[in-house]
Scaffold this motif. Structure first.
Motif, PDB file in Angstrom:
ATOM      1  N   MET A   1       0.992  -1.276  -0.037  1.00  0.00           N
ATOM      2  CA  MET A   1      -0.027  -0.126   0.096  1.00  0.00           C
ATOM      3  C   MET A   1       0.751   1.052   0.006  1.00  0.00           C
ATOM      4  SD  MET A   1      -3.269   0.856   2.435  1.00  0.00           S
ATOM      5  CE  MET A   1      -4.546   0.538   1.524  1.00  0.00           C
ATOM      6  N   SER A   2       0.300   2.342  -0.733  1.00  0.00           N
ATOM      7  CA  SER A   2       1.376   3.577  -0.948  1.00  0.00           C
ATOM      8  C   SER A   2       0.403   4.695  -0.301  1.00  0.00           C
ATOM      9  CB  SER A   2       1.634   3.590  -2.173  1.00  0.00           C
ATOM     10  OG  SER A   2       2.191   4.618  -2.566  1.00  0.00           O
ATOM     11  N   TYR A   3       1.134   5.437   0.218  1.00  0.00           N
ATOM     12  CA  TYR A   3       0.629   6.752   0.942  1.00  0.00           C
ATOM     13  C   TYR A   3       1.276   8.053   0.269  1.00  0.00           C
ATOM     14  CZ  TYR A   3      -1.412   3.530   4.212  1.00  0.00           C
ATOM     15  OH  TYR A   3      -1.799   2.413   5.090  1.00  0.00           O
ATOM     16  N   ASN A   4       0.533   9.019   0.158  1.00  0.00           N
ATOM     17  CA  ASN A   4       1.075  10.364  -0.164  1.00  0.00           C
ATOM     18  C   ASN A   4       1.391  11.283   1.099  1.00  0.00           C
ATOM     19  OD1 ASN A   4       1.187   9.890  -3.010  1.00  0.00           O
ATOM     20  ND2 ASN A   4      -1.028  10.559  -3.306  1.00  0.00           N
ATOM     21  N   VAL A   5       2.560  11.642   1.300  1.00  0.00           N
ATOM     22  CA  VAL A   5       3.116  12.278   2.338  1.00  0.00           C
ATOM     23  C   VAL A   5       3.576  13.890   1.874  1.00  0.00           C
ATOM     24  CG1 VAL A   5       4.297  12.548   4.489  1.00  0.00           C
ATOM     25  CG2 VAL A   5       3.281  10.702   3.973  1.00  0.00           C
ATOM     26  N   GLN A   6       3.088  15.005   2.085  1.00  0.00           N
ATOM     27  CA  GLN A   6       3.802  15.920   1.529  1.00  0.00           C
ATOM     28  C   GLN A   6       4.711  16.496   2.500  1.00  0.00           C
ATOM     29  OE1 GLN A   6       0.097  18.668   1.602  1.00  0.00           O
ATOM     30  NE2 GLN A   6      -0.538  17.940  -0.172  1.00  0.00           N
ATOM     31  N   ILE A   7       5.698  17.036   1.972  1.00  0.00           N
ATOM     32  CA  ILE A   7       6.690  17.702   2.593  1.00  0.00           C
ATOM     33  C   ILE A   7       7.420  19.036   2.145  1.00  0.00           C
ATOM     34  CG2 ILE A   7       8.531  16.569   1.401  1.00  0.00           C
ATOM     35  CD1 ILE A   7      10.155  15.674   3.699  1.00  0.00           C
ATOM     36  N   LYS A   8       7.773  19.760   3.505  1.00  0.00           N
ATOM     37  CA  LYS A   8       7.984  21.264   3.006  1.00  0.00           C
ATOM     38  C   LYS A   8       9.077  21.748   3.980  1.00  0.00           C
ATOM     39  CE  LYS A   8       6.179  25.831   3.962  1.00  0.00           C
ATOM     40  NZ  LYS A   8       5.145  26.974   4.346  1.00  0.00           N
ATOM     41  N   LYS A   9      10.077  22.210   3.075  1.00  0.00           N
ATOM     42  CA  LYS A   9      11.347  22.618   3.849  1.00  0.00           C
ATOM     43  C   LYS A   9      10.787  23.903   4.682  1.00  0.00           C
ATOM     44  CE  LYS A   9      15.110  21.163   0.635  1.00  0.00           C
ATOM     45  NZ  LYS A   9      16.049  21.665  -0.051  1.00  0.00           N
ATOM     46  N   VAL A  10      10.984  24.104   5.793  1.00  0.00           N
ATOM     47  CA  VAL A  10      10.863  25.085   6.578  1.00  0.00           C
ATOM     48  C   VAL A  10      11.993  25.925   7.073  1.00  0.00           C
ATOM     49  CG1 VAL A  10       8.463  24.423   7.302  1.00  0.00           C
ATOM     50  CG2 VAL A  10      10.572  23.884   8.758  1.00  0.00           C
ATOM     51  N   SER A  11      13.077  25.467   7.004  1.00  0.00           N
ATOM     52  CA  SER A  11      14.389  26.159   7.023  1.00  0.00           C
ATOM     53  C   SER A  11      14.958  26.679   5.986  1.00  0.00           C
ATOM     54  CB  SER A  11      15.287  25.112   7.990  1.00  0.00           C
ATOM     55  OG  SER A  11      16.629  25.865   8.015  1.00  0.00           O
ATOM     56  N   THR A  12      15.218  28.126   6.189  1.00  0.00           N
ATOM     57  CA  THR A  12      15.916  28.748   4.922  1.00  0.00           C
ATOM     58  C   THR A  12      17.049  29.056   5.392  1.00  0.00           C
ATOM     59  OG1 THR A  12      14.888  31.105   5.724  1.00  0.00           O
ATOM     60  CG2 THR A  12      13.435  29.725   3.969  1.00  0.00           C
ATOM     61  N   GLU A  13      17.909  28.579   6.661  1.00  0.00           N
ATOM     62  CA  GLU A  13      18.933  29.170   6.796  1.00  0.00           C
ATOM     63  C   GLU A  13      19.939  28.568   6.194  1.00  0.00           C
ATOM     64  OE1 GLU A  13      19.336  29.373  11.072  1.00  0.00           O
ATOM     65  OE2 GLU A  13      17.666  30.862  11.199  1.00  0.00           O
ATOM     66  N   ILE A  14      19.738  27.156   5.661  1.00  0.00           N
ATOM     67  CA  ILE A  14      20.642  25.975   5.292  1.00  0.00           C
ATOM     68  C   ILE A  14      19.915  25.608   4.334  1.00  0.00           C
ATOM     69  CG2 ILE A  14      19.707  24.610   6.948  1.00  0.00           C
ATOM     70  CD1 ILE A  14      22.623  23.490   6.909  1.00  0.00           C
ATOM     71  N   GLU A  15      20.753  25.100   3.156  1.00  0.00           N
ATOM     72  CA  GLU A  15      20.497  24.334   1.769  1.00  0.00           C
ATOM     73  C   GLU A  15      20.894  22.838   2.175  1.00  0.00           C
ATOM     74  OE1 GLU A  15      18.569  23.413  -1.388  1.00  0.00           O
ATOM     75  OE2 GLU A  15      18.638  25.422  -0.673  1.00  0.00           O
ATOM     76  N   PHE A  16      19.744  22.127   2.080  1.00  0.00           N
ATOM     77  CA  PHE A  16      19.951  20.562   2.618  1.00  0.00           C
ATOM     78  C   PHE A  16      18.960  19.914   1.597  1.00  0.00           C
ATOM     79  CE2 PHE A  16      16.828  22.611   5.158  1.00  0.00           C
ATOM     80  CZ  PHE A  16      15.639  21.506   5.114  1.00  0.00           C
TER      81      PHE A  16
END
Length: 150
Positions: A1-16
């Protein structure tokens, strides 16, 4: 079974990079320390470390923040509230509560892999109050009742 999980970068101080599995069969997505400068973690000390991300997932999932075995084995660093539960309705930044169980200072570097994020399906459960529970051979025996010897 597959699920969709949304992800957001909330840190703008470092690129990762976003969390990822290190192998196709891995169950956890590595979380990094989204910090701009090293953090010293003293013996016996705990510290809350930013992961730089927030997620949105379906109501029948939870995310668990778990320790990385290499950090625990090699350095005595683990997740204090392990596993840390992230509920489906939480939208804030995921932070990792690390503790140093060693006798030496540990330095957390920016972008170090500090924990893993594991997703778990949560069944719908209805709690039903009763006057008596079903009887089992074990009964109420716990805390070593089934074989622990001191």
């Amino acid at each position: 079974m597959s699920y969709n999980v949304q992800i957001k970068k909330v840190s703008t101080e470092i690129e990762f990079d976003l969390p990822k599995k290190m192998t196709t069969s891995a169950s956890g997505y590595d979380l990094i320390a989204a910090i701009t400068s090293p953090l010293a973690l003293q013996p016996g000390e705990s510290i809350l470390v930013s992961s730089g991300i927030a997620i949105s997932m379906p109501n029948n999932l939870e995310a668990q923040v778990r320790p990385r075995s290499g950090l625990a084995f090699k350095h005595g660093i683990t997740v204090l509230n392990s596993p840390g539960t992230i509920d489906a309705d939480y939208r804030g930044e995921i932070k990792v509560l690390l503790i140093n169980h060693s006798k030496e200072e540990f330095i957390i570097q920016p972008k170090d892999r500090i924990a893993q994020l594991v997703f778990q399906a949560i069944p719908d459960v209805e709690l039903i109050q009763v006057d008596e529970l079903t009887v089992t051979e074990r009964g109420s025996g716990g805390f070593g009742h089934t074989g622990f010897k001191s």
